[in-house]
Design an enzyme around this catalytic site. Sequence first.
Site, PDB file in Angstrom:
ATOM      1  CD  GLU A  97      -1.335  -2.302   2.100  1.00 46.90           C
ATOM      2  OE1 GLU A  97      -0.129  -2.622   1.936  1.00 46.90           O
ATOM      3  OE2 GLU A  97      -2.093  -2.940   2.850  1.00 46.90           O
ATOM      4  CB  CYS A 124      -0.946  -4.173   8.589  1.00 51.63           C
ATOM      5  SG  CYS A 124       0.108  -2.806   8.118  1.00 51.63           S
ATOM      6  CB  ALA A 208      27.471 -23.232  -1.323  1.00 49.11           C
ATOM      7  CD1 TRP A 226      36.926 -19.896  -0.570  1.00 56.42           C
ATOM      8  CD2 TRP A 226      34.799 -19.418  -0.039  1.00 56.42           C
ATOM      9  NE1 TRP A 226      36.955 -19.143   0.569  1.00 56.42           N
ATOM     10  CE2 TRP A 226      35.666 -18.829   0.920  1.00 56.42           C
ATOM     11  CE3 TRP A 226      33.426 -19.263   0.101  1.00 56.42           C
ATOM     12  CZ2 TRP A 226      35.179 -18.087   1.990  1.00 56.42           C
ATOM     13  CZ3 TRP A 226      32.947 -18.516   1.169  1.00 56.42           C
ATOM     14  CH2 TRP A 226      33.821 -17.943   2.101  1.00 56.42           C
TER      15      TRP A 226
HETATM   16  N1  LIG Z   1      28.756 -25.371   1.812  1.00 54.64           N
HETATM   17  C1  LIG Z   1      28.130 -24.753   2.797  1.00 54.64           C
HETATM   18  O1  LIG Z   1      27.163 -24.039   2.575  1.00 54.64           O
HETATM   19  C2  LIG Z   1      28.629 -24.955   4.217  1.00 54.64           C
HETATM   20  C3  LIG Z   1      28.099 -24.150   5.241  1.00 54.64           C
HETATM   21  C4  LIG Z   1      28.543 -24.370   6.537  1.00 54.64           C
HETATM   22  C5  LIG Z   1      29.475 -25.372   6.783  1.00 54.64           C
HETATM   23  N2  LIG Z   1      29.947 -26.116   5.755  1.00 54.64           N
HETATM   24  C6  LIG Z   1      30.936 -27.193   6.005  1.00 54.64           C
HETATM   25  O2  LIG Z   1      30.379 -28.092   6.919  1.00 54.64           O
HETATM   26  C7  LIG Z   1      31.436 -28.681   7.650  1.00 54.64           C
HETATM   27  C8  LIG Z   1      31.050 -28.729   9.111  1.00 54.64           C
HETATM   28  O3  LIG Z   1      29.958 -29.603   9.228  1.00 54.64           O
HETATM   29  P1  LIG Z   1      29.247 -29.917  10.599  1.00 54.64           P
HETATM   30  O4  LIG Z   1      28.103 -30.779  10.261  1.00 54.64           O
HETATM   31  O5  LIG Z   1      30.244 -30.411  11.559  1.00 54.64           O
HETATM   32  O6  LIG Z   1      28.826 -28.462  11.095  1.00 54.64           O
HETATM   33  P2  LIG Z   1      27.538 -27.868  11.802  1.00 54.64           P
HETATM   34  O7  LIG Z   1      26.297 -28.571  11.395  1.00 54.64           O
HETATM   35  O8  LIG Z   1      27.604 -26.409  11.546  1.00 54.64           O
HETATM   36  O9  LIG Z   1      27.809 -28.124  13.344  1.00 54.64           O
HETATM   37  C9  LIG Z   1      27.561 -29.366  13.888  1.00 54.64           C
HETATM   38  C10 LIG Z   1      27.729 -29.304  15.389  1.00 54.64           C
HETATM   39  O10 LIG Z   1      26.672 -28.585  16.002  1.00 54.64           O
HETATM   40  C11 LIG Z   1      26.622 -28.960  17.361  1.00 54.64           C
HETATM   41  N3  LIG Z   1      25.254 -29.097  17.844  1.00 54.64           N
HETATM   42  C12 LIG Z   1      24.709 -28.421  18.874  1.00 54.64           C
HETATM   43  N4  LIG Z   1      23.459 -28.791  19.075  1.00 54.64           N
HETATM   44  C13 LIG Z   1      23.168 -29.732  18.167  1.00 54.64           C
HETATM   45  C14 LIG Z   1      22.016 -30.492  17.889  1.00 54.64           C
HETATM   46  N5  LIG Z   1      20.882 -30.367  18.590  1.00 54.64           N
HETATM   47  N6  LIG Z   1      22.053 -31.371  16.878  1.00 54.64           N
HETATM   48  C15 LIG Z   1      23.163 -31.502  16.121  1.00 54.64           C
HETATM   49  N7  LIG Z   1      24.301 -30.798  16.350  1.00 54.64           N
HETATM   50  C16 LIG Z   1      24.300 -29.924  17.368  1.00 54.64           C
HETATM   51  C17 LIG Z   1      27.324 -30.312  17.447  1.00 54.64           C
HETATM   52  O11 LIG Z   1      28.500 -30.140  18.198  1.00 54.64           O
HETATM   53  P3  LIG Z   1      28.386 -30.350  19.801  1.00 54.64           P
HETATM   54  O12 LIG Z   1      27.883 -31.729  20.002  1.00 54.64           O
HETATM   55  O13 LIG Z   1      29.741 -30.095  20.310  1.00 54.64           O
HETATM   56  O14 LIG Z   1      27.416 -29.323  20.244  1.00 54.64           O
HETATM   57  C18 LIG Z   1      27.669 -30.644  16.016  1.00 54.64           C
HETATM   58  O15 LIG Z   1      28.867 -31.339  15.884  1.00 54.64           O
HETATM   59  C19 LIG Z   1      32.687 -27.888   7.374  1.00 54.64           C
HETATM   60  O16 LIG Z   1      33.535 -28.634   6.540  1.00 54.64           O
HETATM   61  C20 LIG Z   1      32.180 -26.675   6.654  1.00 54.64           C
HETATM   62  O17 LIG Z   1      33.085 -26.225   5.687  1.00 54.64           O
HETATM   63  C21 LIG Z   1      29.544 -25.922   4.478  1.00 54.64           C
END
Ligand SMILES: NC(=O)c1ccc[n+]([C@@H]2O[C@H](COP(=O)([O-])OP(=O)(O)OC[C@H]3O[C@@H](n4cnc5c(N)ncnc54)[C@H](OP(=O)(O)O)[C@@H]3O)[C@@H](O)[C@H]2O)c1
Length: 417
Positions: A97, A124, A208, A226
Amino acid sequence: MQWAEAFETTGETPSGGPGGAPCSTKPDEPAADAMVQPALESLNEPLLRRLLRELGEEASAHRFEVAPNPCVGAAVLSRGEVVAKGVHRFWGGPHAEREALAAAEASGVPREDWDTLVVTLEPCCSTGKTGPCVEAILDAGIGEVVVGELDPDPRHRGKGLELLREAGVNVHLLPGAAALAEVSPHFLVWNLPDRYRRPRPWTIAKWAQTRTGQLSPPEDVGGGRWITSSASLNEVQVLRGRVDAILTGVGTVLEDDPRLTVRVPGDLSRAPRRVVMDSMLRTPPTARLFDAPGDGEAAGPVTILTLAGMDAPRARALREAGAEIVGLHTGEHGRVALRDVHTWMWEAGIRRVLLESGPTLLQRHFDAEFVDQLRVYTGAVNGGRGPSMAEALRGVTWHGRLDREQGEDAVLEAFTN
Ligand SMILES: NC(=O)c1ccc[n+]([C@@H]2O[C@H](COP(=O)([O-])OP(=O)(O)OC[C@H]3O[C@@H](n4cnc5c(N)ncnc54)[C@H](OP(=O)(O)O)[C@@H]3O)[C@@H](O)[C@H]2O)c1
């Protein structure tokens, strides 16, 4: 298109349109739908329905930018001619609006000639990120308002129209032409009773991936991190400037040491809070999250969500580094409970959150059905490391899907749930 036939008027400006009636919010009982005036015989309903349909189509092109707000389109008419149109373009931006009224102002058609406002959804009447649209309509001196749908929010339904009518505006409801189920199905999801009972922020999962759906490229590609083009990275900066928070996991913090800041071309005036799920406080106090922002960069506050009672010295060191530490309940596998995380975000005023995590937290969010919207960038990279997101997406149903290209990347956007 000519809209002159939309009204069988003599060309005179319809009566009404007093400005300045206070847009007070009334007690919380919903206004009865019966209060809405039926379409007057003087309206050319088929033509107004066509205009509403057009406005709905134009508005829904912005669905991924406005969600969880509704897609809304509006037009200002003068003696049956469209003077100007407007749509709600992005979350936090001006409502349709106001866009239409501003465009009418710029059109050169004098304000006293604007007689009608057509809008796909009830205006709204409460102040959100912008002032109430009812007030803007009254200030503009518009005498006739044609509305496609009532607000589905039970707290507001019918109230905007009631306030307009009380101020002397003729209000007409033409349901069906811009049905929310077609223009804004995500807004119906946002208004489901369960979202009121157990509120949580609108969650956009963004990642990504390589062509095989992996979130990490081969070690020798993109510095091992990246995947996508700079055009896509720039888009993400814009998206970051339009959310209240960025949510990630400690796995990403440890592996990538990201900043999670807003950089140009994002909106530096809105730095979202950076929230890390970190059950055991493994985030290093030296993480780049805590660095002062550089030029052309805006950094929101850092909150670490951990298990209640977690290691006091580590918590102290992280507080000294600049983090807020919040202790939550223990959930599945002894980790921070996901429901608590989302409840905490809601209570902290976070309404739109960008999930930028690794595969672990993405999978958890899909399992809990806590993802509302997807933005997936597939880069021109073969192979990769880690699990493929193809598996996580297998059981997910989506709607409103859009496939587009950005630089060398394929981008998929969709709503889930
Ligand atoms: N391409 C992309 O868009 C992108 C984006 C981000 C990351 N990445 C890549 O992803 C990789 C990391 O992966 P990731 O899976 O380890 O990272 P993540 O999903 O960001 O973090 C996982 C961590 O979160 C914590 N967490 C806390 N509460 C949780 C819950 N309720 N359930 C599950 N986890 C919980 C856990 O550690 P605790 O148990 O210690 O709490 C778990 O190990 C890296 O290599 C990074 O480069 C890629």
